[in-house]
Design a protein around this motif. Structure first.
Motif, PDB file in Angstrom:
ATOM      1  N   LYS A 179       0.852  -1.184   0.000  1.00 52.71           N
ATOM      2  CA  LYS A 179       0.000   0.000   0.000  1.00 52.71           C
ATOM      3  C   LYS A 179       0.893   1.240   0.000  1.00 52.71           C
ATOM      4  O   LYS A 179       1.921   1.271   0.685  1.00 52.71           O
ATOM      5  CB  LYS A 179      -0.903   0.021   1.238  1.00 52.71           C
ATOM      6  CG  LYS A 179      -1.787  -1.227   1.403  1.00 52.71           C
ATOM      7  CD  LYS A 179      -2.848  -1.350   0.311  1.00 52.71           C
ATOM      8  CE  LYS A 179      -3.741  -2.558   0.570  1.00 52.71           C
ATOM      9  NZ  LYS A 179      -4.813  -2.697  -0.472  1.00 52.71           N
TER      10      LYS A 179
ATOM     11  N   ASN B  71     -10.267   5.349  -2.903  1.00 57.75           N
ATOM     12  CA  ASN B  71      -9.924   4.558  -1.725  1.00 57.75           C
ATOM     13  C   ASN B  71     -11.165   4.304  -0.873  1.00 57.75           C
ATOM     14  O   ASN B  71     -11.237   4.684   0.290  1.00 57.75           O
ATOM     15  CB  ASN B  71      -8.854   5.268  -0.897  1.00 57.75           C
ATOM     16  CG  ASN B  71      -7.517   5.342  -1.592  1.00 57.75           C
ATOM     17  OD1 ASN B  71      -6.707   4.420  -1.510  1.00 57.75           O
ATOM     18  ND2 ASN B  71      -7.280   6.442  -2.296  1.00 57.75           N
TER      19      ASN B  71
ATOM     20  N   GLY C 173      -6.864   1.750  -0.957  1.00 62.34           N
ATOM     21  CA  GLY C 173      -7.494   1.457  -2.240  1.00 62.34           C
ATOM     22  C   GLY C 173      -8.953   1.063  -2.098  1.00 62.34           C
ATOM     23  O   GLY C 173      -9.620   1.372  -1.112  1.00 62.34           O
ATOM     24  N   ASP C 174      -9.449   0.362  -3.101  1.00 60.35           N
ATOM     25  CA  ASP C 174     -10.844  -0.084  -3.101  1.00 60.35           C
ATOM     26  C   ASP C 174     -10.986  -1.535  -2.661  1.00 60.35           C
ATOM     27  O   ASP C 174     -12.082  -1.983  -2.326  1.00 60.35           O
ATOM     28  CB  ASP C 174     -11.454   0.066  -4.499  1.00 60.35           C
ATOM     29  CG  ASP C 174     -11.703   1.523  -4.861  1.00 60.35           C
ATOM     30  OD1 ASP C 174     -11.903   2.337  -3.941  1.00 60.35           O
ATOM     31  OD2 ASP C 174     -11.680   1.843  -6.067  1.00 60.35           O
ATOM     32  N   ARG C 175      -9.878  -2.283  -2.706  1.00 60.35           N
ATOM     33  CA  ARG C 175      -9.920  -3.705  -2.358  1.00 60.35           C
ATOM     34  C   ARG C 175      -8.735  -4.048  -1.467  1.00 60.35           C
ATOM     35  O   ARG C 175      -7.667  -3.435  -1.573  1.00 60.35           O
ATOM     36  CB  ARG C 175      -9.856  -4.564  -3.626  1.00 60.35           C
ATOM     37  CG  ARG C 175     -11.016  -4.381  -4.582  1.00 60.35           C
ATOM     38  CD  ARG C 175     -10.804  -5.170  -5.879  1.00 60.35           C
ATOM     39  NE  ARG C 175      -9.767  -4.583  -6.716  1.00 60.35           N
ATOM     40  CZ  ARG C 175      -8.537  -5.054  -6.852  1.00 60.35           C
ATOM     41  NH1 ARG C 175      -8.173  -6.152  -6.173  1.00 60.35           N
ATOM     42  NH2 ARG C 175      -7.663  -4.479  -7.641  1.00 60.35           N
TER      43      ARG C 175
ATOM     44  N   ASP D 299      -6.842  -6.597  -1.693  1.00 58.06           N
ATOM     45  CA  ASP D 299      -5.730  -7.157  -2.461  1.00 58.06           C
ATOM     46  C   ASP D 299      -5.197  -6.197  -3.530  1.00 58.06           C
ATOM     47  O   ASP D 299      -4.451  -6.596  -4.419  1.00 58.06           O
ATOM     48  CB  ASP D 299      -6.141  -8.475  -3.114  1.00 58.06           C
ATOM     49  CG  ASP D 299      -7.313  -8.319  -4.088  1.00 58.06           C
ATOM     50  OD1 ASP D 299      -7.933  -7.227  -4.104  1.00 58.06           O
ATOM     51  OD2 ASP D 299      -7.610  -9.276  -4.826  1.00 58.06           O
ATOM     52  N   GLN D 300      -5.563  -4.923  -3.462  1.00 60.65           N
ATOM     53  CA  GLN D 300      -5.111  -3.933  -4.450  1.00 60.65           C
ATOM     54  C   GLN D 300      -3.767  -3.346  -4.049  1.00 60.65           C
ATOM     55  O   GLN D 300      -3.606  -2.823  -2.947  1.00 60.65           O
ATOM     56  CB  GLN D 300      -6.141  -2.802  -4.583  1.00 60.65           C
ATOM     57  CG  GLN D 300      -5.753  -1.712  -5.574  1.00 60.65           C
ATOM     58  CD  GLN D 300      -6.760  -0.582  -5.583  1.00 60.65           C
ATOM     59  OE1 GLN D 300      -7.886  -0.726  -5.119  1.00 60.65           O
ATOM     60  NE2 GLN D 300      -6.355   0.573  -6.104  1.00 60.65           N
ATOM     61  N   ASP D 301      -2.785  -3.430  -4.943  1.00 64.13           N
ATOM     62  CA  ASP D 301      -1.464  -2.833  -4.730  1.00 64.13           C
ATOM     63  C   ASP D 301      -1.562  -1.355  -5.104  1.00 64.13           C
ATOM     64  O   ASP D 301      -1.502  -1.005  -6.281  1.00 64.13           O
ATOM     65  CB  ASP D 301      -0.435  -3.541  -5.601  1.00 64.13           C
ATOM     66  CG  ASP D 301       0.981  -3.001  -5.426  1.00 64.13           C
ATOM     67  OD1 ASP D 301       1.142  -1.871  -4.902  1.00 64.13           O
ATOM     68  OD2 ASP D 301       1.934  -3.691  -5.834  1.00 64.13           O
ATOM     69  N   THR D 302      -1.710  -0.483  -4.115  1.00 65.49           N
ATOM     70  CA  THR D 302      -1.913   0.938  -4.418  1.00 65.49           C
ATOM     71  C   THR D 302      -0.620   1.662  -4.764  1.00 65.49           C
ATOM     72  O   THR D 302      -0.664   2.832  -5.127  1.00 65.49           O
ATOM     73  CB  THR D 302      -2.601   1.654  -3.237  1.00 65.49           C
ATOM     74  OG1 THR D 302      -1.790   1.544  -2.061  1.00 65.49           O
ATOM     75  CG2 THR D 302      -3.971   1.068  -2.973  1.00 65.49           C
TER      76      THR D 302
ATOM     77  N   ASP E 184      -0.858   0.392  -8.618  1.00 63.67           N
ATOM     78  CA  ASP E 184      -2.186   0.560  -9.216  1.00 63.67           C
ATOM     79  C   ASP E 184      -3.081   1.395  -8.292  1.00 63.67           C
ATOM     80  O   ASP E 184      -4.005   0.879  -7.676  1.00 63.67           O
ATOM     81  CB  ASP E 184      -2.793  -0.824  -9.463  1.00 63.67           C
ATOM     82  CG  ASP E 184      -4.110  -0.763 -10.223  1.00 63.67           C
ATOM     83  OD1 ASP E 184      -4.404   0.294 -10.823  1.00 63.67           O
ATOM     84  OD2 ASP E 184      -4.849  -1.764 -10.193  1.00 63.67           O
TER      85      ASP E 184
ATOM     86  N   ASP F 220      -7.000   1.374  -9.234  1.00 61.20           N
ATOM     87  CA  ASP F 220      -7.643   0.087  -9.516  1.00 61.20           C
ATOM     88  C   ASP F 220      -7.873  -0.112 -11.014  1.00 61.20           C
ATOM     89  O   ASP F 220      -8.941  -0.556 -11.452  1.00 61.20           O
ATOM     90  CB  ASP F 220      -8.958  -0.030  -8.746  1.00 61.20           C
ATOM     91  CG  ASP F 220      -9.394  -1.483  -8.575  1.00 61.20           C
ATOM     92  OD1 ASP F 220      -8.564  -2.378  -8.808  1.00 61.20           O
ATOM     93  OD2 ASP F 220     -10.565  -1.718  -8.208  1.00 61.20           O
TER      94      ASP F 220
END
Length: 431
Positions: free
Chosen positions: A62, A109, A176-178, A180-183, A186, A189
């Motif tokens: 993150k 986010n 982020g939004d999830r 498992d999201q690499d902020t 990405d 997203d």
């Protein structure tokens, strides 16, 4: 007795959501970094530091921004989460106060933006996000008492992680939004997709200068470099790495900065300022207000517009920065994406408005350089003659383009001065 009744907000949830969801995603990093720089500038000299890197949460990277400066206790951190609320800032449309980082980060986010702040050796934490269609503070179990709270004391958790709590600091982490999201890689997203070095690029295209002796450090996660590096703004880059540069004063206190970055002696397609693949060795142009770019051009966007600034040839090696003075009658729009004039119809301020002014005040060495980089005059005359014949054959009517010019600054200076006097008279806002 007052002669007015205040306007109220009938649907607070709708107003908050509309302010957040209309904010351009491109302003997210600017708002976070600006807040961090302002906080760090309040630390002791030699300790003014901002770091941008990554933290791993449940195995996922993150994006994390960390800064020195006065920390926030639990009550201050709670108040800071409200829209148009901040701690220790002066309210004013011309200041970095208003919707800010909260509004700019929440559209991307929904899972949350986590704030941690260390003050006097205690660390408080709050997360703001979106749940069931409503934006707000995310409730969680207090590690100390077990009850559901908005702001938790995470001092033990942070101490066990080995973080320094001997001085004040504040940390912002984008979830982020999830989960498992690499902020870091990405941040939006996938909408839009961002290049690997998007953090560095957005910093270069926004912050022309960083003052107050603050160091902005970029970790390898955001630069793809093997080590942490100091961010070098383009103002420093021009002064340190360009072969030649000059600042010229224009009317109304405006300053135009001309810079020359010749071709690299051994690397085709590179300019001489190239050090490594993270170096900004491409020419550029921009409009600067309060040390920030508000209309930036580089690559073909700049070379196509350069002739209007008197750089008909050689724009690949010549850069131009137009810097507006303090008190110039402009003001950032609500999300600070661009500037508006304070007089007339309050049109958007554009770099091209100052093209004629820049062209008329080019230094002699710039004129000579443009001339030296132009093609052979006989060849140019031949091309122009062929172009005239082609236009005549096609029956095209040539029209001169409409040239934009900034309105006279004197027309709005009185209003700006009064705005500043009114703002200075207001008490400092806290929480």
């Amino acid at each position: 007795m007052t002669s007015i009744t205040k306007l109220r907000v009938g649907d607070e949830d709708f107003l908050v959501a509309s302010m957040i969801e209309r904010c351009p995603k491109s302003m997210m990093l600017r708002e976070l970094v600006k807040n961090a720089l302002e906080a760090a500038s309040l630390a002791k000299p030699g300790q003014r530091l901002v770091e941008i890197g990554a933290v791993t949460i449940e195995g996922v990277r993150k994006l994390r921004l960390w800064n020195t400066g006065p920390g926030l206790d639990a009550a201050e951190l709670h108040s800071m989460c409200d829209i148009a609320s901040s701690v220790g800032k002066m309210q004013g449309l011309d200041r970095n106060f208003g919707m800010g980082a909260k509004v700019a980060t929440l559209p991307s986010n929904h899972l949350g933006v986590r704030y941690r702040s260390c003050k006097n050796g205690r660390v408080s934490e709050v997360t703001i996000g979106k749940r069931d269609g409503v934006y707000g503070r995310v409730l969680r179990k207090d590690p100390a008492g077990g009850s559901m709270v908005a702001v938790a004391d995470v001092t033990k958790q942070v101490r066990d992680a080995g973080m320094d709590m001997s001085r004040d600091w504040t940390e912002v982490t984008l979830l982020g939004d999830r989960a498992d999201q690499d902020t870091v890689a990405d941040p939006y997203d996938g909408n839009p997709r961002m290049p690997r070095t998007w953090v560095l690029r957005e910093l270069q295209h926004r912050f022309f200068r960083i003052g107050d002796e603050v160091r902005l450090m970029l970790a390898p996660e955001v630069t793809a470099a093997p080590r942490t590096r100091a961010f070098i703004p383009l103002a420093n880059h021009m002064a340190q790495n360009f072969a030649q540069w000059e600042a010229v004063e224009l009317p109304d206190g405006i300053v135009a900065r001309f810079g020359y970055d010749p071709a690299h002696p051994s690397l085709p397609g590179r300019n001489a300022s190239f050090i490594d693949r993270l170096s900004p060795d491409i020419s550029f142009a921009g409009l600067v207000h309060d040390d920030e770019f508000y209309d930036f051009r580089t690559g073909t966007r700049w070379t196509q517009e350069a002739p209007g600034f008197g750089i008909s040839f050689g724009a690949r090696h010549l850069s131009v920065v137009v810097e507006l003075p303090k008190g110039y009658p402009v003001r950032p729009e609500g999300y600070r994406q661009f500037l508006r004039y304070l007089n007339g119809a309050q049109d958007q301020v554009r770099l091209v408005d100052f093209a004629a002014m820049v062209r008329a005040h080019r230094p002699g060495w710039v004129r000579d350089l443009v001339q030296s980089l132009s093609p052979d005059l006989d060849l140019l005359d031949n091309v122009n003659e062929q172009l005239r014949k082609l236009i005549a054959e096609l029956g095209i009517t040539r029209k001169r383009p409409v040239v934009r010019r900034p309105p006279p600054a004197k027309d709005a200076v009185r209003g700006v001065v009064q705005d500043e006097a009114d703002a200075a008279a207001r008490p400092q806002q806290k929480a």
